[in-house]
Write an enzyme that holds these catalytic residues in place. Structure first.
Site, mmCIF file in Angstrom:
data_model
loop_
_atom_site.group_PDB
_atom_site.id
_atom_site.type_symbol
_atom_site.label_atom_id
_atom_site.label_comp_id
_atom_site.label_asym_id
_atom_site.label_seq_id
_atom_site.Cartn_x
_atom_site.Cartn_y
_atom_site.Cartn_z
ATOM 1 N N ASP A 99 22.811 -23.125 12.419
ATOM 2 C CA ASP A 99 23.260 -23.670 13.699
ATOM 3 C C ASP A 99 22.202 -23.749 14.777
ATOM 4 O O ASP A 99 22.517 -23.835 15.960
ATOM 5 C CB ASP A 99 24.423 -22.810 14.203
ATOM 6 C CG ASP A 99 24.039 -21.337 14.274
ATOM 7 O OD1 ASP A 99 22.838 -21.040 14.318
ATOM 8 O OD2 ASP A 99 24.950 -20.486 14.285
ATOM 9 N N GLU A 121 24.900 -22.286 4.856
ATOM 10 C CA GLU A 121 25.709 -21.572 5.867
ATOM 11 C C GLU A 121 26.525 -22.578 6.695
ATOM 12 O O GLU A 121 26.429 -22.660 7.925
ATOM 13 C CB GLU A 121 24.866 -20.669 6.778
ATOM 14 C CG GLU A 121 25.718 -19.633 7.511
ATOM 15 C CD GLU A 121 24.932 -18.758 8.482
ATOM 16 O OE1 GLU A 121 24.777 -19.120 9.651
ATOM 17 O OE2 GLU A 121 24.445 -17.703 8.033
ATOM 18 N N GLU A 135 24.968 -23.228 19.596
ATOM 19 C CA GLU A 135 25.135 -23.136 18.137
ATOM 20 C C GLU A 135 26.436 -23.766 17.636
ATOM 21 O O GLU A 135 26.450 -24.392 16.576
ATOM 22 C CB GLU A 135 25.060 -21.670 17.689
ATOM 23 C CG GLU A 135 23.673 -21.039 17.825
ATOM 24 C CD GLU A 135 23.361 -20.541 19.225
ATOM 25 O OE1 GLU A 135 24.265 -20.546 20.089
ATOM 26 O OE2 GLU A 135 22.199 -20.166 19.467
ATOM 27 N N HIS A 212 20.548 -11.543 22.530
ATOM 28 C CA HIS A 212 19.706 -12.707 22.843
ATOM 29 C C HIS A 212 20.472 -13.991 23.159
ATOM 30 O O HIS A 212 19.870 -14.994 23.530
ATOM 31 C CB HIS A 212 18.763 -12.999 21.677
ATOM 32 C CG HIS A 212 19.442 -13.563 20.465
ATOM 33 N ND1 HIS A 212 19.777 -14.890 20.346
ATOM 34 C CD2 HIS A 212 19.868 -12.985 19.332
ATOM 35 C CE1 HIS A 212 20.372 -15.094 19.181
ATOM 36 N NE2 HIS A 212 20.444 -13.948 18.546
ATOM 37 N N ARG A 214 22.166 -17.291 24.438
ATOM 38 C CA ARG A 214 21.970 -18.035 25.685
ATOM 39 C C ARG A 214 23.175 -17.939 26.618
ATOM 40 O O ARG A 214 23.030 -17.876 27.829
ATOM 41 C CB ARG A 214 21.719 -19.516 25.372
ATOM 42 C CG ARG A 214 20.265 -19.817 25.157
ATOM 43 C CD ARG A 214 20.052 -21.243 24.699
ATOM 44 N NE ARG A 214 18.780 -21.315 23.991
ATOM 45 C CZ ARG A 214 17.689 -21.886 24.483
ATOM 46 N NH1 ARG A 214 17.711 -22.477 25.647
ATOM 47 N NH2 ARG A 214 16.572 -21.876 23.796
ATOM 48 N N HIS A 245 14.307 -9.196 21.851
ATOM 49 C CA HIS A 245 14.008 -10.593 21.508
ATOM 50 C C HIS A 245 12.867 -11.073 22.411
ATOM 51 O O HIS A 245 12.734 -10.602 23.537
ATOM 52 C CB HIS A 245 15.287 -11.406 21.751
ATOM 53 C CG HIS A 245 15.264 -12.779 21.145
ATOM 54 N ND1 HIS A 245 14.531 -13.806 21.672
ATOM 55 C CD2 HIS A 245 15.894 -13.293 20.068
ATOM 56 C CE1 HIS A 245 14.712 -14.899 20.939
ATOM 57 N NE2 HIS A 245 15.541 -14.613 19.955
HETATM 58 C C1 UD1 Z 1 17.074 -19.476 18.910
HETATM 59 C C2 UD1 Z 1 18.237 -20.402 18.519
HETATM 60 C C3 UD1 Z 1 19.499 -19.587 18.284
HETATM 61 C C4 UD1 Z 1 19.239 -18.439 17.306
HETATM 62 C C5 UD1 Z 1 18.069 -17.604 17.802
HETATM 63 C C6 UD1 Z 1 17.735 -16.511 16.809
HETATM 64 C C7 UD1 Z 1 18.415 -22.663 19.501
HETATM 65 C C8 UD1 Z 1 18.630 -23.462 20.730
HETATM 66 N N1 UD1 Z 1 18.476 -21.324 19.640
HETATM 67 O O1 UD1 Z 1 17.391 -18.905 20.190
HETATM 68 O O2 UD1 Z 1 20.484 -20.445 17.743
HETATM 69 O O3 UD1 Z 1 20.387 -17.631 17.232
HETATM 70 O O4 UD1 Z 1 16.920 -18.459 17.950
HETATM 71 O O5 UD1 Z 1 16.860 -15.575 17.374
HETATM 72 O O6 UD1 Z 1 18.163 -23.192 18.450
HETATM 73 N N2 UD1 Z 1 9.898 -16.742 21.884
HETATM 74 C C9 UD1 Z 1 8.621 -16.294 21.634
HETATM 75 N N3 UD1 Z 1 8.282 -16.013 20.335
HETATM 76 C C10 UD1 Z 1 9.145 -16.144 19.296
HETATM 77 C C11 UD1 Z 1 10.447 -16.588 19.564
HETATM 78 C C12 UD1 Z 1 10.813 -16.897 20.877
HETATM 79 O O7 UD1 Z 1 7.815 -16.146 22.530
HETATM 80 O O8 UD1 Z 1 8.771 -15.864 18.160
HETATM 81 C C13 UD1 Z 1 10.275 -17.043 23.282
HETATM 82 C C14 UD1 Z 1 9.655 -18.355 23.789
HETATM 83 O O9 UD1 Z 1 9.324 -18.228 25.143
HETATM 84 C C15 UD1 Z 1 10.781 -19.350 23.613
HETATM 85 C C16 UD1 Z 1 11.998 -18.484 23.935
HETATM 86 O O10 UD1 Z 1 11.697 -17.215 23.367
HETATM 87 O O11 UD1 Z 1 10.659 -20.454 24.471
HETATM 88 C C17 UD1 Z 1 13.317 -18.984 23.449
HETATM 89 O O12 UD1 Z 1 13.248 -19.380 22.074
HETATM 90 P P1 UD1 Z 1 14.308 -20.475 21.508
HETATM 91 O O13 UD1 Z 1 14.031 -20.703 20.076
HETATM 92 O O14 UD1 Z 1 14.324 -21.643 22.416
HETATM 93 O O15 UD1 Z 1 15.704 -19.775 21.715
HETATM 94 P P2 UD1 Z 1 16.267 -18.412 21.192
HETATM 95 O O16 UD1 Z 1 16.975 -17.770 22.322
HETATM 96 O O17 UD1 Z 1 15.213 -17.671 20.470
HETATM 97 N N1 UDP Z 2 16.156 -8.895 12.832
HETATM 98 C C1 UDP Z 2 14.860 -8.476 12.559
HETATM 99 N N2 UDP Z 2 14.175 -7.779 13.523
HETATM 100 C C2 UDP Z 2 14.701 -7.495 14.740
HETATM 101 C C3 UDP Z 2 16.024 -7.948 15.022
HETATM 102 C C4 UDP Z 2 16.713 -8.652 14.047
HETATM 103 O O1 UDP Z 2 14.357 -8.711 11.462
HETATM 104 O O2 UDP Z 2 14.039 -6.851 15.572
HETATM 105 C C5 UDP Z 2 16.885 -9.673 11.807
HETATM 106 C C6 UDP Z 2 18.305 -9.215 11.506
HETATM 107 O O3 UDP Z 2 18.335 -8.266 10.457
HETATM 108 C C7 UDP Z 2 18.998 -10.517 11.108
HETATM 109 C C8 UDP Z 2 18.269 -11.559 11.925
HETATM 110 O O4 UDP Z 2 17.042 -10.980 12.329
HETATM 111 O O5 UDP Z 2 18.790 -10.842 9.740
HETATM 112 C C9 UDP Z 2 19.105 -11.953 13.122
HETATM 113 O O6 UDP Z 2 18.346 -12.714 13.979
HETATM 114 P P1 UDP Z 2 18.807 -13.053 15.453
HETATM 115 O O7 UDP Z 2 19.689 -11.977 15.959
HETATM 116 O O8 UDP Z 2 17.568 -13.384 16.206
HETATM 117 O O9 UDP Z 2 19.600 -14.429 15.249
HETATM 118 P P2 UDP Z 2 21.115 -14.805 14.928
HETATM 119 O O10 UDP Z 2 21.506 -14.157 13.639
HETATM 120 O O11 UDP Z 2 21.940 -14.353 16.092
HETATM 121 O O12 UDP Z 2 21.087 -16.294 14.844
#
Ligand code: UD1
Ligand code: UDP
Length: 385
Positions: A99, A121, A135, A212, A214, A245
């Site tokens: 998603d 999924e 999502e 984390h 939004r 996160h």
């Molecule tokens: C994203 C997904 C969400 C998923 C989540 C898992 C979208 C819109 N959101 O949310 O569905 O549940 O990932 O964690 O698809 N950032 C870093 N390094 C990283 C990752 C993120 O610096 O490795 C920071 C960056 O500033 C980035 C911000 O986090 O711009 C947000 O990342 P983004 O992928 O837009 O949204 P998530 O909240 O991570």
């Molecule tokens: N996870 C990880 N390290 C962390 C936090 C989560 O490896 O510090 C793993 C967790 O076991 C799960 C996945 O990341 O498999 C979940 O990711 P996240 O919560 O970012 O996304 P979501 O599942 O909500 O889309």
């Protein structure tokens, strides 16, 4: 017969964890499939952690991440990047996951190029288009675009049928997260992180926190963290561990509310190996994550979900997951109740796994072989039912 070309696309931490077993299963069938990995780099550090642990080597990396990127930016840059690769590689099928915006934008690009899309999924629904955001809409639209739907549970299959998806194209496979989890959980594990190395898990009740989403950003997250702060201040035998996160908005609230609190450890995101072991050893989990609601029941860990609803009712029915919402008092009281009532904890610690036995990726690959005339298919031709 020539090999079928499969392009597996993902971009964030959870997609990588859940697609890793699919990639491995495809690679075992190299006689039938030429598999390539495209990462969008929607996440960077958190994605790279997973690529390392599962030794995944992307063939293409769009490297699109920007600090505090907007959803529109992600969509546009994923579509531009994926389109180029579709033109040069011409896959027979794309596989996307779940998603995220990477998944939806890649599926839409595949559709525009009339390339079939397999959705891993598929079929999770909260029925609230703004929660989880974006999502719920991403996965609903991806469902409409996809040709093959790999649904973790019967309930997910039913959701898709209710949206007029052809039932012959839906396959109940379990969730590949269980495949991934079972491949890393190992009883002989030592943490490398200094804070976790010195933690006495027998004397302290460790509460593992992740947050984390939004839609929780801002006030809801602040309320959640205040409820948790009260717990840390009140219980001397509790330590809250929060691998934060990397989203800067989330980190700012976390540091402001929980930064200076005794018995709260704010640490960097953990690799999947230490994280899985921390889930195993902790007392309970507080989370708004999707994947963790699937992993924790398999480990028999109580989970309180910091959201108003969940698209994972199977884990709630199994008894290991409770949805508590985002109000400060509700969060505080739900944690307190578990800390004060061993019986309540016991009731939530039965390891029940509604998401399969860890063979989901294998099943998906068998179905793909069927699709391409190299094995069995659903329905009258046999195979998955
Ligand atoms: C994203 C997904 C969400 C998923 C989540 C898992 C979208 C819109 N959101 O949310 O569905 O549940 O990932 O964690 O698809 N950032 C870093 N390094 C990283 C990752 C993120 O610096 O490795 C920071 C960056 O500033 C980035 C911000 O986090 O711009 C947000 O990342 P983004 O992928 O837009 O949204 P998530 O909240 O991570
Ligand atoms: N996870 C990880 N390290 C962390 C936090 C989560 O490896 O510090 C793993 C967790 O076991 C799960 C996945 O990341 O498999 C979940 O990711 P996240 O919560 O970012 O996304 P979501 O599942 O909500 O889309």
């Amino acid at each position: 017969m020539s090999k079928k070309k499969v392009l597996v696309i993902f971009g964030t931490r959870p997609e990588a964890i859940k697609m890793a077993p699919v990639v491995k299963a495809l690679e075992k069938e190299a006689v039938f499939f030429e598999t390539r990995i495209l990462v969008t780099g929607q996440h960077r550090e958190m994605l790279d952690q997973v690529l390392d642990i599962f030794q995944l080597r992307p063939d293409y990396d769009l490297d699109i991440m920007l600090r505090a990127q907007s959803i529109g930016d992600i969509t546009r840059r994923v579509m531009e990047g994926v389109e180029k690769i579709l033109k040069s590689f011409s896959p027979d099928i794309l596989l996307v996951h779940g998603d995220t915006t990477t998944s939806f934008a890649a599926a839409l690009t595949g559709f525009y190029h009339k390339i079939p899309v397999g959705h891993v999924e598929a079929g999770l629904r909260s029925r609230n288009r703004y929660s989880p955001f974006p999502e719920e809409m991403n996965r609903t639209l991806t469902g409409q675009l996809a040709d093959l739907h790999f649904a973790p549970t019967k309930g997910n299959e039913k959701n898709l049928i209710n949206e007029n998806i052809d039932r012959e194209r839906i396959f109940v496979t379990g969730n590949t997260v269980i495949d991934a989890l079972l491949s890393v959980v190992d009883s002989k594990f030592d943490f490398q992180e200094p804070e976790l190395r010195k933690m006495d898990f027998t004397r302290r009740r460790v509460i593992l926190l992740t947050a984390h989403r939004r839609e929780n950003s801002g006030a809801p997250m602040e309320r959640i963290f205040r409820g948790i702060r009260r717990i840390a201040e009140e219980y001397e035998d509790v330590t809250v561990v929060y691998p934060m996160h990397l989203n800067p908005e989330v980190r700012a609230v976390a540091k402001r509310v929980l930064g200076e609190v005794d018995r709260v450890l704010l640490i960097e995101p953990l690799g999947y190996l230490p994280f899985a072991h921390l889930m195993q050893r902790c007392f309970m989990i507080l989370t708004d994550s999707g994947g963790i609601q699937e992993e924790a029941p398999a480990l028999g860990k109580p989970v309180l979900v910091l959201r108003e609803e969940t698209e994972r009712p199977e884990a709630v029915a199994a008894g290991t997951v409770k949805v508590v919402g985002t109000e400060e008092d509700k969060v505080y009281l739900a944690i307190k109740s578990l800390l004060d009532n061993p019986l309540e904890v016991l009731e939530m610690t039965r390891a029940i796994n509604p998401y399969g036995e860890g063979r989901s990726a294998e099943k998906i690959v068998e179905i793909l072989k069927g699709r391409f005339g190299t094995g069995k298919t659903k329905g009258t031709k046999g195979g998955e039912k």
